[in-house]
Design a protein around this motif. Structure first.
Motif, short mmCIF file in Angstrom:
data_model
loop_
_atom_site.label_atom_id
_atom_site.label_comp_id
_atom_site.label_asym_id
_atom_site.label_seq_id
_atom_site.Cartn_x
_atom_site.Cartn_y
_atom_site.Cartn_z
N VAL A 1 5.11 -5.62 -5.75
CA VAL A 1 3.98 -5.28 -6.60
C VAL A 1 3.18 -4.12 -6.01
O VAL A 1 2.93 -4.07 -4.80
CB VAL A 1 3.06 -6.52 -6.77
N THR A 2 2.77 -3.22 -6.87
CA THR A 2 1.93 -2.11 -6.43
C THR A 2 0.53 -2.60 -6.10
O THR A 2 -0.04 -3.43 -6.82
CB THR A 2 1.82 -1.05 -7.54
N GLY A 3 -0.03 -2.09 -5.03
CA GLY A 3 -1.42 -2.43 -4.70
C GLY A 3 -2.40 -1.83 -5.67
O GLY A 3 -3.56 -2.25 -5.75
N TYR A 4 -1.96 -0.83 -6.42
CA TYR A 4 -2.79 -0.21 -7.47
C TYR A 4 -2.60 -1.00 -8.75
O TYR A 4 -1.48 -1.22 -9.21
CB TYR A 4 -2.33 1.24 -7.67
N ALA B 1 -0.15 6.64 -7.58
CA ALA B 1 1.24 7.07 -7.39
C ALA B 1 1.75 6.68 -6.01
O ALA B 1 2.94 6.39 -5.83
CB ALA B 1 1.35 8.59 -7.58
N GLY B 2 0.86 6.64 -5.01
CA GLY B 2 1.27 6.26 -3.67
C GLY B 2 1.83 4.85 -3.61
O GLY B 2 2.87 4.59 -2.97
N GLU B 3 1.17 3.92 -4.30
CA GLU B 3 1.66 2.53 -4.31
C GLU B 3 2.93 2.39 -5.14
O GLU B 3 3.82 1.59 -4.82
CB GLU B 3 0.57 1.59 -4.84
N ARG B 4 3.02 3.16 -6.23
CA ARG B 4 4.24 3.08 -7.04
C ARG B 4 5.45 3.60 -6.26
O ARG B 4 6.55 3.04 -6.35
CB ARG B 4 4.04 3.88 -8.34
N LEU B 5 5.25 4.66 -5.50
CA LEU B 5 6.34 5.18 -4.65
C LEU B 5 6.72 4.16 -3.58
O LEU B 5 7.91 3.95 -3.30
CB LEU B 5 5.89 6.49 -4.00
N SER C 1 10.77 -3.45 -8.39
CA SER C 1 9.39 -2.97 -8.29
C SER C 1 8.62 -3.31 -9.57
O SER C 1 9.19 -3.27 -10.67
CB SER C 1 9.36 -1.46 -8.05
N VAL C 2 7.36 -3.67 -9.41
CA VAL C 2 6.50 -4.03 -10.54
C VAL C 2 5.25 -3.16 -10.49
O VAL C 2 4.46 -3.24 -9.56
CB VAL C 2 6.09 -5.52 -10.48
N ASP C 3 5.10 -2.31 -11.50
CA ASP C 3 3.92 -1.46 -11.60
C ASP C 3 2.80 -2.28 -12.22
O ASP C 3 2.77 -2.51 -13.42
CB ASP C 3 4.24 -0.23 -12.46
N LEU C 4 1.88 -2.71 -11.38
CA LEU C 4 0.84 -3.63 -11.84
C LEU C 4 -0.16 -2.97 -12.78
O LEU C 4 -0.93 -3.65 -13.45
CB LEU C 4 0.09 -4.20 -10.63
N SER C 5 -0.16 -1.64 -12.85
CA SER C 5 -1.09 -0.98 -13.76
C SER C 5 -0.79 -1.34 -15.21
O SER C 5 -1.64 -1.16 -16.08
CB SER C 5 -1.05 0.54 -13.57
N SER D 1 0.85 -1.19 0.00
CA SER D 1 0.00 0.00 0.00
C SER D 1 0.89 1.24 0.00
O SER D 1 2.11 1.15 0.15
CB SER D 1 -0.90 0.01 1.24
N ALA D 2 0.26 2.41 -0.14
CA ALA D 2 0.99 3.66 -0.06
C ALA D 2 1.44 3.90 1.38
O ALA D 2 0.76 3.52 2.33
CB ALA D 2 0.11 4.81 -0.52
N LEU D 3 2.61 4.52 1.55
CA LEU D 3 3.14 4.79 2.88
C LEU D 3 2.17 5.67 3.67
O LEU D 3 1.51 6.55 3.13
CB LEU D 3 4.49 5.51 2.78
N SER D 4 2.11 5.39 4.98
CA SER D 4 1.21 6.16 5.84
C SER D 4 1.78 6.22 7.24
O SER D 4 2.53 5.33 7.67
CB SER D 4 -0.18 5.51 5.87
N SER D 5 1.42 7.27 7.95
CA SER D 5 1.73 7.35 9.36
C SER D 5 0.66 6.60 10.14
O SER D 5 -0.23 5.98 9.55
CB SER D 5 1.80 8.81 9.80
#
Length: 361
Positions: A267-270, A206-210, A228-232, A101-105
């Motif tokens: 893998v990106t979650g997106y 973009a969050g998942e790609r980062l 890294s694998v951009d699943l889109s 997933s995208a990074l989060s606090s």
């Protein structure tokens, strides 16, 4: 253990069949029971989305899919820890596929996805300065995490570091350009704004790609063959107005992952734009669902969902502090919990794993 099970069965045999406590079990029965028990398949522990029977042949590669949420990846220390989890798993299987997933606090409202959505809203409202502010903070946050990771690395590849740094900058720049496109369309009426729906998905993704870039770098730091694998990319060639088709999506995911030779493709979650909008059609938490699709597409032995909580509770502990931790739960019960507000998994996750006969830990 067969011997322990045998003791229980012997007790039942004496009590129910012979009906005399002092009676002995015939030797041939003992032999038969022990042989049967030793041949019985051993099932994985914890939660299952099926009754597990080990049918994997020795020739087939063993694959484990691991899903990591945003708060598990929120800073360099957590990323380093996640990389250790992946590396440890690779000691027992042929391939580990982390889905991120995208990074989060710890506060999701301050996470990357929330900031990207805020940037989209600013673009729709015509506030270009606020778009640049939000996207600048996203860029600086990820660059800072990358710098912290480099300091933690005993041995660092400068080439890998520079490539990751450039990829972070590129992703943020592209997402910013898309937001500015929306800004230009803001005065063009509903028809112009409707053209932006797929682009909005791109900004959120973009969050998942980062995140995938940073996790891949953290794995390199630990000496793991990763990328890294951009699943889109899996939706390339799909018509823009085509309906959401899970079966086709799994086939495309399988093809994309087959192109990666890495032992740990991150893998990106997106997984790409969805007609009608990703958040509207699939909803938040779509990365859980993506992980289930990846597990189904790769024929994974298990889908591991790594959460910050201690497990699955009978209710959302944020709202019901007295909620009990469940030691076991059926797929139907887990699905019902998600539908009634307990943030266990995305509702589609369980169905996807059940249909593919993949257990969930």
């Amino acid at each position: 253990k067969p011997e322990r099970l045998f003791d229980d069965i012997q007790h039942l045999f004496v009590k129910k069949v012979v009906k005399k406590k002092q009676a002995a079990v015939p030797t041939r029965v003992k032999t038969m029971l022990l042989r049967t028990l030793r041949r019985a398949p051993r099932c994985p522990r914890v939660l299952k989305a099926r009754i597990c029977v080990d049918s994997t042949s020795a020739e087939e590669p063993t694959v484990v899919v691991q899903k990591f949420g945003g708060t598990s990846l929120g800073d360099a220390e957590r990323l380093h820890h996640v990389a250790g989890i992946v590396k440890h798993q690779l000691e027992t299987v042929d391939r580990v596929v982390p889905v991120v997933s995208a990074l989060s606090s710890d506060v999701k409202e301050d996470g990357t996805t929330a900031r990207l959505l805020q940037a989209v809203d600013h673009a729709k409202a015509g506030h270009g300065d606020l778009v640049m502010k939000e996207m600048g903070e996203v860029r600086d946050y990820h660059r800072g995490v990358l710098s912290d990771l480099r300091r933690m690395a005993p041995v660092s590849s400068e080439y890998c570091l520079q490539g990751t740094y450039e990829n972070i900058s590129r992703e943020v720049m592209q997402a910013t350009d898309v937001c500015l496109l929306q800004l230009a369309l803001a005065g063009g009426g509903d028809a112009a704004r409707n053209q932006f729906v797929g682009h909005e998905d791109f900004v959120v993704g973009a969050g998942e790609r980062l995140a995938a870039e940073l996790v891949a770098y953290a794995l390199h730091v630990r000496g793991v063959d990763a990328g890294s694998v951009d699943l889109s990319r899996s939706l390339i060639g799909t018509a823009a107005d085509a309906p959401f088709d899970e079966r086709v999506l799994k086939q495309q995911i399988k093809a994309v992952l087959a192109e990666s030779a890495a032992a740990a493709p991150v893998v990106t979650g997106y997984f790409g734009p969805v007609t009608g909008g990703l958040l509207e059609v699939v909803g938040r938490g779509y990365t859980d669902y993506t992980a289930a699709l990846v597990a189904a597409a790769t024929g994974a032995q298990v889908l591991q969902v790594w959460k910050e909580s201690g497990g699955i509770f009978e209710a959302n502990p944020k709202h019901v502090p007295a909620a009990r931790l469940l030691t076991a739960v059926t797929p139907a019960d887990a699905k019902e919990l998600t539908q009634f507000g307990n943030e266990v998994l995305h509702p589609r996750t369980i169905d996807a794993c059940m249909h593919a006969n993949v257990p969930i830990d």
